[in-house]
Design an enzyme around this catalytic site. Sequence first.
Site, PDB file in Angstrom:
ATOM      1  N   GLY A 199       0.813  -1.211   0.000  1.00 20.42           N
ATOM      2  CA  GLY A 199       0.000   0.000   0.000  1.00 20.42           C
ATOM      3  C   GLY A 199       0.839   1.251   0.000  1.00 20.42           C
ATOM      4  O   GLY A 199       2.045   1.233  -0.263  1.00 20.42           O
ATOM      5  N   ARG A 200       0.174   2.339   0.324  1.00 22.31           N
ATOM      6  CA  ARG A 200       0.797   3.660   0.279  1.00 22.31           C
ATOM      7  C   ARG A 200       1.981   3.756   1.239  1.00 22.31           C
ATOM      8  O   ARG A 200       2.989   4.380   0.937  1.00 22.31           O
ATOM      9  CB  ARG A 200      -0.273   4.701   0.639  1.00 22.31           C
ATOM     10  CG  ARG A 200       0.187   6.137   0.613  1.00 22.31           C
ATOM     11  CD  ARG A 200      -0.977   7.070   0.933  1.00 22.31           C
ATOM     12  NE  ARG A 200      -1.508   6.835   2.271  1.00 22.31           N
ATOM     13  CZ  ARG A 200      -2.683   6.268   2.518  1.00 22.31           C
ATOM     14  NH1 ARG A 200      -3.444   5.861   1.531  1.00 22.31           N
ATOM     15  NH2 ARG A 200      -3.117   6.091   3.758  1.00 22.31           N
ATOM     16  N   VAL A 204       1.857  -5.398   3.849  1.00 19.66           N
ATOM     17  CA  VAL A 204       1.160  -6.147   4.894  1.00 19.66           C
ATOM     18  C   VAL A 204       1.529  -7.619   4.747  1.00 19.66           C
ATOM     19  O   VAL A 204       1.379  -8.196   3.669  1.00 19.66           O
ATOM     20  CB  VAL A 204      -0.365  -5.970   4.794  1.00 19.66           C
ATOM     21  CG1 VAL A 204      -1.063  -6.805   5.868  1.00 19.66           C
ATOM     22  CG2 VAL A 204      -0.743  -4.504   4.942  1.00 19.66           C
ATOM     23  N   ASP A 321      -9.980   7.969   4.559  1.00 16.23           N
ATOM     24  CA  ASP A 321      -9.522   7.167   3.416  1.00 16.23           C
ATOM     25  C   ASP A 321     -10.420   5.948   3.273  1.00 16.23           C
ATOM     26  O   ASP A 321      -9.959   4.824   3.088  1.00 16.23           O
ATOM     27  CB  ASP A 321      -8.066   6.745   3.602  1.00 16.23           C
ATOM     28  CG  ASP A 321      -7.440   6.230   2.296  1.00 16.23           C
ATOM     29  OD1 ASP A 321      -7.988   6.543   1.210  1.00 16.23           O
ATOM     30  OD2 ASP A 321      -6.417   5.535   2.357  1.00 16.23           O
TER      31      ASP A 321
END
Length: 512
Positions: A199-200, A204, A321
Site C-alpha cells: 500500500g501507500r 502487509v 480514506d
Amino acid sequence: MTAPWAALALLWGSLCAGSGRGEAETRECIYYNANWELERTNQSGLERCEGERDKRLHCYASWRNSSGTIELVKKGCWLDDFNCYDRQECVATEENPQVYFCCCEGNFCNERFTHLPEAGGPEVTYEPPPTAPTLLTVLAYSLLPVGGLSLIALLAFWMYRHRKPPYGHADIHEDPGPPPPSPLVGLKPLQLLEIKARGRFGCVWKAQLMNDFVAVKIFPLQDKQSWQSEREIFSTPGMKHENLLQFIAAEKRGSSLEAELWLITAFHDKGSLTDYLKGNIITWNELCHVAETMSRGLSYLHEDVPWCRGEGHKPSIAHRDFKSKNVLLKSDLTAVLADFGLAVRFEPGKPPGDTHGQVGTRRYMAPEVLEGAINFQRDAFLRIDMYAMGLVLWELVSRCKAADGPVDEYMLPFEEEIGQHPSLEELQEVVVHKKMRPAIKDHWLKHPGLAQLCVTIEECWDHDAEARLSAGCVEERVSLIRRSVNGTTSDCLVSLVTSVTNVDLPPKESSI
C-alpha cells in the site's frame, strides 16, 4: 563400554553428514512451557519436529532476565527460518529485549541457550537445572572444536544482522510515549509468512503468532508519522468493536536508519472487499450483510461516546480514506474497517490535529475535497466519509446477482468513465464540474431491494455535502430494506418495484 562409544560415533557421523549439506538435521528439541497449566500442555520433555519435506526444522528457546534472575518461557520446535540456518548453538543477540529469543539447528541444540550482546558485552550462558547425564551432555563436552566454529558463525550472523534486520521473530519494543493497551506479544514467537498486500505506506504480511495467524503492517522509517497516527487511533478508548480491525500490538524493529515500524492486527483470510468482489459475485443477503456491518462500523467510528464501556471518552473519528480496499471481510463476510493512518479525532476543546484537505485516495474524494473547498469542522469530515461510502455501496450492487440481468466484471468507481489511473484534473472535471457519478444500471431498478438501495446510494454521494446521509441512517435503511424484501413473496414484488417509496425509509435528514 563399547555401546555408548559406538552410539557417540554414530551421532558424530550424522552431525558431520548434516554439516556437509550446509544444514544440521533437526528432528527433536527440548520442550518447555511456563504456561503449561493455562494452555493445558506438558510442562517439559522432548518434542519431535514435523514439517514439509523441503523445509528446514529448528529448535528455539525464549526467556526473560529480571535483574539477573532467568525465567524460562518456552522451548520447542521452530519451522523454516533463515535466521536459524547453520546455527549449532542457541544464541540471542538483542541488547535488552523484553523477552530473549534464540534458535538453532541440530537435535536438542536448545538445551543450553546463550545471550551474546551485539555491542560486544560479556557472553552470558544460561543452563537448565542439573539433570541426569545424557549422551548429548557427553557429546557437548567432547566436541570443543565445534565451539570455535560456532563463534565464527555467530560473527558472520552478527555482521548480517547489521546489514538487514531479520524477520524471523519479534520482540515488542515500544516507541517512547504511552504504549497502546496490548498483550505481551513478545512472550510469543512471531514468524512472517508471506506478503499479502502493498500500500501507500508499506506492505502487509501474513504472520504466525503461536497457533494464530495475524497481519503485520510494516512501515519504513520515513513513514513514522503514519505509523504513529494509526497507533494512536488504535489506542483511543472504545476502539474495540466487532466492525473495526482488532489491534494487537505496535513495535519498532531494528536500529538507526534501518529501523522498521510494525503494526500487528487480526488477520482476515478473505482479504479486502475489493479483492473479494473481483473474484466473487454476491447474493442479495450477502450484499445486505456486508453493507449493514460496514455502515455499522463507520457509524461507530463517527460516534462520540462520553463513557465507553468504562474505558473513558471515545471521541468522534473521521476515517478520511474510506474505500473498498480498506474494508476487510471476516469468514462470514462481516465487514471490518481498517487502515486508520489518515484518521483524525475530534475531542472537545482540542484541535483535530493534521487536517490537510486533499488526503486519501483520489477516486473516492468528495467534490468539496477535489475542489479544495473544505470546511474544517467535524461534520464536514464525516460527510466526506459518507460520499466514499456511497461509492463502496455502488461497488457492492455492481457485483450482486439479485437483479434479473447481467453482472458485469468488477470495476472501480469511475473506472468506466475515466480509467484505472485518473488524474486529479480528470476527477475534478467529471465529479465537480459535470457532477457525474458511477452509472446505475436500469435492470438494478427492477429489483425492489436494489432499487431502494440505489436511492440510499444517491443520497450518500449527493453533491451537497449537508444533504448526505449519516452512517447510522444507512445502517438503519439497509436493515429495513433487507427485512422488507425478504419478507415479501414473489406475488407482491411487482408492486414494490412500481413504487420504491412503498417502504418508509428512515428520513434523509442527516444526523451527523
